[in-house]
Scaffold this motif. Structure first.
Motif, PDB file in Angstrom:
ATOM      1  N   GLU A 128       8.029   9.416  -0.758  1.00 15.30           N
ATOM      2  CA  GLU A 128       8.117  10.619   0.254  1.00 15.30           C
ATOM      3  C   GLU A 128       6.881  10.471   1.076  1.00 15.30           C
ATOM      4  N   ALA A 129       5.640  10.416   0.588  1.00 17.16           N
ATOM      5  CA  ALA A 129       4.579  10.118   1.524  1.00 17.16           C
ATOM      6  C   ALA A 129       4.714   9.064   2.248  1.00 17.16           C
ATOM      7  N   ALA A 130       5.059   7.720   1.811  1.00 20.03           N
ATOM      8  CA  ALA A 130       5.162   6.721   2.580  1.00 20.03           C
ATOM      9  C   ALA A 130       6.329   6.736   3.806  1.00 20.03           C
ATOM     10  N   VAL A 131       7.340   7.637   3.389  1.00 12.79           N
ATOM     11  CA  VAL A 131       8.037   8.047   4.625  1.00 12.79           C
ATOM     12  C   VAL A 131       7.611   8.833   5.777  1.00 12.79           C
ATOM     13  N   GLU A 132       6.758   9.645   5.203  1.00 13.36           N
ATOM     14  CA  GLU A 132       6.167  10.840   6.172  1.00 13.36           C
ATOM     15  C   GLU A 132       5.127   9.734   6.999  1.00 13.36           C
ATOM     16  N   VAL A 133       4.309   9.090   6.490  1.00 12.44           N
ATOM     17  CA  VAL A 133       3.414   8.414   7.227  1.00 12.44           C
ATOM     18  C   VAL A 133       4.047   7.455   8.167  1.00 12.44           C
ATOM     19  N   ALA A 134       5.448   6.750   7.725  1.00  9.88           N
ATOM     20  CA  ALA A 134       6.045   5.972   8.577  1.00  9.88           C
ATOM     21  C   ALA A 134       6.582   6.689   9.749  1.00  9.88           C
ATOM     22  N   ASP A 135       7.044   7.750   9.586  1.00 14.35           N
ATOM     23  CA  ASP A 135       7.758   8.498  10.569  1.00 14.35           C
ATOM     24  C   ASP A 135       6.580   8.644  11.673  1.00 14.35           C
ATOM     25  N   GLU A 136       5.381   9.159  11.220  1.00 20.37           N
ATOM     26  CA  GLU A 136       4.481   9.624  12.111  1.00 20.37           C
ATOM     27  C   GLU A 136       3.827   8.352  12.933  1.00 20.37           C
ATOM     28  N   LEU A 137       3.852   7.399  12.336  1.00 21.70           N
ATOM     29  CA  LEU A 137       3.437   5.807  13.177  1.00 21.70           C
ATOM     30  C   LEU A 137       4.534   5.410  13.924  1.00 21.70           C
ATOM     31  N   ALA A 138       5.768   5.647  13.642  1.00 22.30           N
ATOM     32  CA  ALA A 138       6.858   4.706  14.208  1.00 22.30           C
ATOM     33  C   ALA A 138       6.724   4.818  15.722  1.00 22.30           C
ATOM     34  N   LEU A 139       6.464   5.783  16.549  1.00 18.37           N
ATOM     35  CA  LEU A 139       6.651   5.726  18.137  1.00 18.37           C
ATOM     36  C   LEU A 139       5.046   5.402  18.477  1.00 18.37           C
ATOM     37  N   THR A 140       4.090   5.316  17.854  1.00 16.73           N
ATOM     38  CA  THR A 140       2.693   4.931  18.381  1.00 16.73           C
ATOM     39  C   THR A 140       2.393   3.414  17.837  1.00 16.73           C
ATOM     40  N   GLU A 141       2.011   3.565  16.655  1.00 15.57           N
ATOM     41  CA  GLU A 141       1.420   2.105  16.136  1.00 15.57           C
ATOM     42  C   GLU A 141       2.509   1.396  15.665  1.00 15.57           C
ATOM     43  N   GLY A 142       3.647   1.923  15.136  1.00 16.33           N
ATOM     44  CA  GLY A 142       4.763   1.129  14.514  1.00 16.33           C
ATOM     45  C   GLY A 142       4.816   1.072  13.100  1.00 16.33           C
ATOM     46  N   ILE A 143       5.922   0.429  12.533  1.00 11.72           N
ATOM     47  CA  ILE A 143       5.891   0.362  11.017  1.00 11.72           C
ATOM     48  C   ILE A 143       4.712  -0.761  10.488  1.00 11.72           C
ATOM     49  N   GLU A 144       4.314  -1.595  11.307  1.00 13.63           N
ATOM     50  CA  GLU A 144       3.243  -2.356  10.947  1.00 13.63           C
ATOM     51  C   GLU A 144       2.001  -2.061  10.537  1.00 13.63           C
ATOM     52  N   ALA A 145       2.057  -0.836  11.098  1.00 15.52           N
ATOM     53  CA  ALA A 145       0.451  -0.278  10.749  1.00 15.52           C
ATOM     54  C   ALA A 145       0.492   0.670   9.407  1.00 15.52           C
ATOM     55  N   LEU A 146       1.917   0.496   8.881  1.00 17.15           N
ATOM     56  CA  LEU A 146       1.808   1.362   7.445  1.00 17.15           C
ATOM     57  C   LEU A 146       1.255   0.624   6.380  1.00 17.15           C
ATOM     58  N   SER A 147       0.424   1.009   5.577  1.00 17.63           N
ATOM     59  CA  SER A 147      -0.437   0.437   4.621  1.00 17.63           C
ATOM     60  C   SER A 147      -0.360   1.256   3.379  1.00 17.63           C
ATOM     61  N   MET A 148      -0.695   0.506   2.296  1.00 17.45           N
ATOM     62  CA  MET A 148      -0.967   1.281   1.042  1.00 17.45           C
ATOM     63  C   MET A 148      -2.167   2.228   1.208  1.00 17.45           C
ATOM     64  N   ARG A 149      -3.449   1.785   2.053  1.00 18.64           N
ATOM     65  CA  ARG A 149      -4.113   2.776   2.198  1.00 18.64           C
ATOM     66  C   ARG A 149      -3.886   3.997   2.884  1.00 18.64           C
ATOM     67  N   ARG A 150      -3.219   3.790   3.875  1.00 19.34           N
ATOM     68  CA  ARG A 150      -2.776   5.227   4.411  1.00 19.34           C
ATOM     69  C   ARG A 150      -1.918   6.142   3.522  1.00 19.34           C
ATOM     70  N   VAL A 151      -1.038   5.501   2.803  1.00 14.97           N
ATOM     71  CA  VAL A 151      -0.379   6.167   1.913  1.00 14.97           C
ATOM     72  C   VAL A 151      -1.155   6.945   0.833  1.00 14.97           C
ATOM     73  N   ALA A 152      -1.971   6.147   0.384  1.00 13.39           N
ATOM     74  CA  ALA A 152      -3.129   6.769  -0.695  1.00 13.39           C
ATOM     75  C   ALA A 152      -3.765   7.927   0.030  1.00 13.39           C
ATOM     76  N   ASN A 153      -4.144   7.758   1.334  1.00 13.07           N
ATOM     77  CA  ASN A 153      -5.196   9.029   1.986  1.00 13.07           C
ATOM     78  C   ASN A 153      -4.114  10.047   2.145  1.00 13.07           C
ATOM     79  N   ARG A 154      -3.093   9.880   2.329  1.00 16.34           N
ATOM     80  CA  ARG A 154      -1.970  10.928   2.515  1.00 16.34           C
ATOM     81  C   ARG A 154      -1.848  11.725   1.105  1.00 16.34           C
ATOM     82  N   LEU A 155      -1.894  11.083  -0.005  1.00 14.15           N
ATOM     83  CA  LEU A 155      -1.667  11.748  -1.217  1.00 14.15           C
ATOM     84  C   LEU A 155      -3.095  11.970  -1.911  1.00 14.15           C
TER      85      LEU A 155
END
Length: 255
Positions: free
Chosen positions: A40-67
């Motif tokens: 769920e956290a990964a989906v939230e982060v991906a949704d936020e990044l999708a129109l700016t940095e893109g899915i390429e910017a999704l990382s385990m670190r960003r998901v961990a930070n969200r949690l």
């Protein structure tokens, strides 16, 4: 750009995660997280990044930070980003869209139309979705359940299973293509801060001069509303023409 993940993942691990929710029996200290929370956290982060940095910017670190946990904590649950993407892809199609009104009495056009519209909304709601490479898809429970349902409904037409599967594949690729064009426009606006209307307004004076040069008589004579349509309207127009083509097979198939 497409995020490639099909060839750098462990097929067995992805399947176990999707179908059982874990890669190995839990051990050590009681888990501080659940796999559901991570996805769920990964989906939230991906949704936020999708129109700016893109899915390429999704990382385990960003998901961990969200949690609010360390990055290494996630690896107790998910071995890598590739497997996490598999879980995310299946998760966002988990809840049936209440507007997808398909039942046993629905005709094939309505079935295919609602299937396409549901996929369109999935792409618009999660703009990263059509950019994940699914050339070698891992079918999770939600994806397989949806495919089983729509194929079961379409089988009433009497058309061969192979024909139905090819029709679904053609429709999927069509919807995916128009959705990506629409999302690309949204991404350009988010990236530049210039709306589509502002972009074309900036070009208008030069284009008008060029068109009045006499070199483009057809373009000059076109109705002023020729290009006045949205991507949603383009999607619906193309979908109807696609189904017109399918009708030559499905409407002629003996039941």
């Amino acid at each position: 750009m497409t995020t490639e993940h099909g060839d750098d993942r462990d097929l067995g691990l992805s399947l176990r995660l999707l179908w059982t929710g874990r890669t190995r029996p839990p051990r050590g200290r009681p888990p501080a997280l659940t796999l559901d929370q991570i996805v769920e956290a990964a989906v939230e982060v991906a949704d936020e990044l999708a129109l700016t940095e893109g899915i390429e910017a999704l990382s385990m670190r960003r998901v961990a930070n969200r949690l609010g946990v360390g990055t290494m904590t996630l690896y107790r649950y998910v071995p890598a980003k590739s497997e996490l993407l598999d879980l995310m892809l299946d998760r966002v199609i988990e809840a049936p869209d209440p507007t997808c009104d398909i039942d046993d009495e629905t005709g094939w056009r309505e079935i295919l139309t609602e299937e396409a519209r549901c996929y369109w909304r999935l792409c618009v709601n999660h703009p990263w979705y059509p950019y994940v490479d699914q050339s070698r898809p891992i079918l999770g429970p939600n994806a397989l359940r949806g495919l089983d349902r729509v194929l079961g409904l379409l089988r009433r037409t009497g058309a061969p299973d192979r024909t139905l599967m090819m029709m679904l594949a053609v429709q999927h690729d069509y919807t995916n293509g128009v959705a990506r064009s629409h999302i690309n426009e949204l991404r350009a606006e988010a990236r530049t801060g210039v709306s589509n209307e502002e972009f074309w307004a900036q070009q208008a004076p030069t284009l008008e001069t060029v068109l009045r040069s006499g070199d483009f008589p057809t373009m000059l004579s076109m109705d002023e509303k020729t290009f006045d349509f949205t991507y949603e309207q383009l999607f619906e127009f193309g979908l109807n023409r696609l189904h017109d083509g399918f009708s030559s097979i499905l409407d002629a198939t003996p039941r």
